[in-house]
Design an enzyme around this catalytic site. Structure first.
Site, PDB file in Angstrom:
ATOM      1  N   PRO A 138    -111.025 -33.833  30.233  1.00 10.28           N
ATOM      2  CA  PRO A 138    -109.751 -33.308  30.732  1.00 10.28           C
ATOM      3  C   PRO A 138    -109.711 -33.283  32.258  1.00 10.28           C
ATOM      4  O   PRO A 138    -110.725 -33.026  32.913  1.00 10.28           O
ATOM      5  CB  PRO A 138    -109.673 -31.896  30.146  1.00 10.28           C
ATOM      6  CG  PRO A 138    -111.017 -31.590  29.594  1.00 10.28           C
ATOM      7  CD  PRO A 138    -111.756 -32.873  29.393  1.00 10.28           C
TER       8      PRO A 138
ATOM      9  N   GLY B 161    -109.174 -32.263  35.984  1.00 12.42           N
ATOM     10  CA  GLY B 161    -109.192 -31.049  36.821  1.00 12.42           C
ATOM     11  C   GLY B 161    -109.794 -29.841  36.129  1.00 12.42           C
ATOM     12  O   GLY B 161    -109.547 -28.710  36.521  1.00 12.42           O
ATOM     13  N   ALA B 162    -110.609 -30.057  35.085  1.00 11.64           N
ATOM     14  CA  ALA B 162    -111.108 -28.932  34.302  1.00 11.64           C
ATOM     15  C   ALA B 162    -112.537 -28.546  34.662  1.00 11.64           C
ATOM     16  O   ALA B 162    -113.150 -27.717  33.998  1.00 11.64           O
ATOM     17  CB  ALA B 162    -111.022 -29.263  32.809  1.00 11.64           C
ATOM     18  N   GLY B 163    -113.088 -29.172  35.697  1.00 11.91           N
ATOM     19  CA  GLY B 163    -114.422 -28.773  36.157  1.00 11.91           C
ATOM     20  C   GLY B 163    -115.546 -29.528  35.493  1.00 11.91           C
ATOM     21  O   GLY B 163    -116.714 -29.204  35.688  1.00 11.91           O
TER      22      GLY B 163
ATOM     23  N   SER C 211    -113.935 -35.197  35.665  1.00  6.54           N
ATOM     24  CA  SER C 211    -113.084 -36.347  35.317  1.00  6.54           C
ATOM     25  C   SER C 211    -112.875 -37.276  36.511  1.00  6.54           C
ATOM     26  O   SER C 211    -112.974 -38.492  36.380  1.00  6.54           O
ATOM     27  CB  SER C 211    -111.729 -35.876  34.785  1.00  6.54           C
ATOM     28  OG  SER C 211    -111.052 -35.157  35.786  1.00  6.54           O
ATOM     29  N   SER C 212    -112.612 -36.720  37.682  1.00 12.65           N
ATOM     30  CA  SER C 212    -112.273 -37.597  38.811  1.00 12.65           C
ATOM     31  C   SER C 212    -113.473 -38.443  39.226  1.00 12.65           C
ATOM     32  O   SER C 212    -113.333 -39.634  39.511  1.00 12.65           O
ATOM     33  CB  SER C 212    -111.729 -36.790  39.990  1.00 12.65           C
ATOM     34  OG  SER C 212    -112.648 -35.817  40.388  1.00 12.65           O
ATOM     35  N   ALA C 213    -114.654 -37.839  39.244  1.00 14.06           N
ATOM     36  CA  ALA C 213    -115.852 -38.602  39.621  1.00 14.06           C
ATOM     37  C   ALA C 213    -116.111 -39.707  38.598  1.00 14.06           C
ATOM     38  O   ALA C 213    -116.419 -40.851  38.958  1.00 14.06           O
ATOM     39  CB  ALA C 213    -117.063 -37.677  39.723  1.00 14.06           C
ATOM     40  N   ALA C 214    -115.976 -39.369  37.304  1.00 10.26           N
ATOM     41  CA  ALA C 214    -116.241 -40.361  36.256  1.00 10.26           C
ATOM     42  C   ALA C 214    -115.235 -41.503  36.335  1.00 10.26           C
ATOM     43  O   ALA C 214    -115.604 -42.679  36.219  1.00 10.26           O
ATOM     44  CB  ALA C 214    -116.200 -39.694  34.878  1.00 10.26           C
TER      45      ALA C 214
ATOM     46  N   ASP D 279    -120.893 -34.588  42.265  1.00  8.02           N
ATOM     47  CA  ASP D 279    -120.219 -35.072  41.049  1.00  8.02           C
ATOM     48  C   ASP D 279    -120.403 -36.581  40.872  1.00  8.02           C
ATOM     49  O   ASP D 279    -120.681 -37.069  39.774  1.00  8.02           O
ATOM     50  CB  ASP D 279    -118.710 -34.807  41.124  1.00  8.02           C
ATOM     51  CG  ASP D 279    -118.369 -33.331  41.031  1.00  8.02           C
ATOM     52  OD1 ASP D 279    -119.196 -32.504  41.433  1.00  8.02           O
ATOM     53  OD2 ASP D 279    -117.263 -33.025  40.563  1.00  8.02           O
TER      54      ASP D 279
HETATM   55  C1  MEV Z   1    -116.088 -29.864  42.111  1.00 12.11           C
HETATM   56  O1  MEV Z   1    -116.409 -30.465  40.860  1.00 12.11           O
HETATM   57  C2  MEV Z   1    -117.342 -29.387  42.792  1.00 12.11           C
HETATM   58  C3  MEV Z   1    -117.128 -28.775  44.181  1.00 12.11           C
HETATM   59  O2  MEV Z   1    -118.406 -28.331  44.623  1.00 12.11           O
HETATM   60  C4  MEV Z   1    -116.558 -29.770  45.159  1.00 12.11           C
HETATM   61  C5  MEV Z   1    -117.553 -30.864  45.516  1.00 12.11           C
HETATM   62  O3  MEV Z   1    -118.768 -30.683  45.386  1.00 12.11           O
HETATM   63  O4  MEV Z   1    -117.082 -31.909  46.021  1.00 12.11           O
HETATM   64  C6  MEV Z   1    -116.197 -27.569  44.126  1.00 12.11           C
END
Ligand code: MEV
Length: 328
Positions: free
Chosen positions: A111, A113-115, A118-121, A163
Site C-alpha cells: 500500500p 504511503g503506509a510505511g 512502496s515508493s522505494a520498491a 528504504d
Molecule cells: C520513511 O520510510 C523513512 C524515513 O526515515 C524517511 C527516510 O529515511 O528517507 C521517515
C-alpha cells in the site's frame, strides 16, 4: 519489455533519526512492487493497477502535468507520479538515452504511503526494468543509489538511503549516513497492522526537522533513537527477541514524542502489546499506515482484527532477495 520487482520493508528500528545520520535497521519483507517497462517512441505513459489508489492510468506528455482523476489526496498522487517520473529519468541517464520513451506498468502489493516501503520498491524496480529495457544492467548497489536520488528529489532533499538500499539488496540491512550494509538477522515473527491510511513522508520528515531545530530535547530524542538502534543491533545479533521487543516499544515512544504517530497507529500498537507481542511500533514515516509487532503466536493478529481502526493484519516474512527480474 522487461518486468522487475523489488520488496517492501519494515523498520525494526531507526526511521526518521536515520535522516540525521543515526543508524537504522530496516528489513525487507515478502510483499513486492512489480514494474514493467516497454520502450515507446517518446514520452512516458504510466499504468498503475494497484497502488491502493483504486486503479488508474495516466498519460504523460513528458512534463508531468497530467493528473489521474481519482479520489485520494493530491499529495499522495503527486508523490507517486514524482517517483515514477524521476525513476525513468534515472534510467535514461544511466543508459545515456535522455529521449527514451516508455510505457510503464506498476502492479504493487504494497500500500502506498503506509510505511512499508512502496515508493522505494517502485523506484528500485522501475529503474531496473527501464535500464534493462534500454540494454543496460546495473548492479543492485547502483540501483539503490539511483533510487535514493529519486526519493531525495521527490522528498525535497529529505531522505535517507535506508528504504532504497533495503529494497535493492533484500534481507536485514544497517544504514548510517552513506554507510549501507547487509546484516545477519534471525527469523523474526513480524505481524503487520494496517489502518488503511497513509502518511505524507515529506511533510512528516519536515515536521520532525522543525521540532529538532526548535528544541534541544527534540534533537536529544532523535539522538536517543540512535542509541536504541545501537543497542538493538547487539540484541539482534544475540537473537534475543524479548529484549528486541522492549526496544521496539521504546523506539515507538520516542517516535510518538516526535509527533509522527497517530491515534490508529497507537491503538494498534497497544492492541499488539496487550495481546502479548514482544513489542510493537509504527514503521516508516508514520502519520497513518502500518505498525509492526513481533509475535510467534496468532494472538496479535486476532487482537488486531478486532481493533477499531485496523483495516488489515497479516504476517510478513523476511525477504532475503532484493530486486529481481521477473520477465525479460
Ligand atoms: C520513511 O520510510 C523513512 C524515513 O526515515 C524517511 C527516510 O529515511 O528517507 C521517515
Amino acid at each position: 519489455m522487461v518486468t522487475s520487482s523489488a520488496p517492501g520493508k519494515v523498520y525494526l528500528f531507526g526511521e526518521h533519526a536515520v535522516v540525521y545520520g543515526e543508524p537504522a535497521v530496516p528489513c525487507a519483507i515478502e510483499l513486492r512492487a512489480q514494474v514493467t517497462a516497454q520502450r515507446r517512441d517518446e514520452g512516458l505513459r504510466v499504468h498503475a493497477g494497484d497502488l491502493s489508489l483504486s486503479g488508474f492510468t495516466v498519460k504523460y506528455d513528458g512534463d508531468g502535468t497530467e493528473r489521474p482523476d481519482i479520489d485520494v489526496p493530491d499529495s499522495l498522487v503527486d508523490a507517486a507520479m514524482g517517483y515514477i517520473n524521476e525513476s525513468v529519468e534515472q534510467a535514461r541517464d544511466a543508459a545515456g538515452i535522455p529521449e527514451a520513451g516508455f510505457d510503464v506498468t506498476i502492479d504493487s502489493e504494497i500500500p502506498l504511503g503506509a510505511g512499508i516501503g512502496s515508493s522505494a520498491a517502485v523506484a528500485v524496480a522501475a529503474i531496473d526494468a527501464a535500464t534493462r529495457e534500454l540494454g543496460v544492467e546495473l548492479p543492485p548497489e547502483e540501483l539503490a543509489d539511483r533510487a535514493y536520488r529519486v526519493e531525495h528529489t521527490v522528498q525535497d532533499g529529505q531522505a535517507s538511503r535506508a528504504d532504497t538500499f533495503c529494497s535493492a539488496m533484500g534481507g536485514a540491512v544497517r544504514v548510517e549516513g552513506n554507510d549501507c550494509r547487509g546484516i545477519e538477522a534471525p527469523d523474526l515473527p513480524f505481524v503487520i497492522g494496517y489502518d488503511g491510511g497513509a502518511g505524507d513522508t515529506g511533510a512528516l520528515v519536515a515536521g520532525v526537522r522543525e521540532l529538532r531545530d526548535e528544541y534541544g530535547f527534540a534533537a536529544d530524542t532523535v539522538g536517543a533513537i540512535g542509541d536504541v538502534v545501537r543497542t538493538g543491533e547487539r540484541v539482534l545479533a544475540d537473537g534475543d527477541i524479548e529484549t528486541l521487543g522492549n526496544l521496539m516499544n521504546f523506539n515507538h515512544g520516542l517516535l510518538s514524542a516526535l509527533g509522527v504517530s497517530s491515534r490508529s497507529l497507537d491503538a494498534m500498537v497497544w492492541a499488539a502489546r496487550d495481546a502479548g507481542a514482544y513489542g510493537a511500533k509504527l514503521t516508516g514515516a508514520g502519520g497513518g499506515g502500518c505498525i509492526v509487532a513481533l509475535d510467534e503466536s496468532h494472538e496479535t493478529e486476532t487482537a488486531l482484527e478486532y481493533t477499531p481502526g485496523c483495516q488489515d493484519t497479516f504476517r510478513a516474512e523476511l525477504d532475503t532477495e532484493g530486486v529481481r527480474v521477473e520477465e525479460q
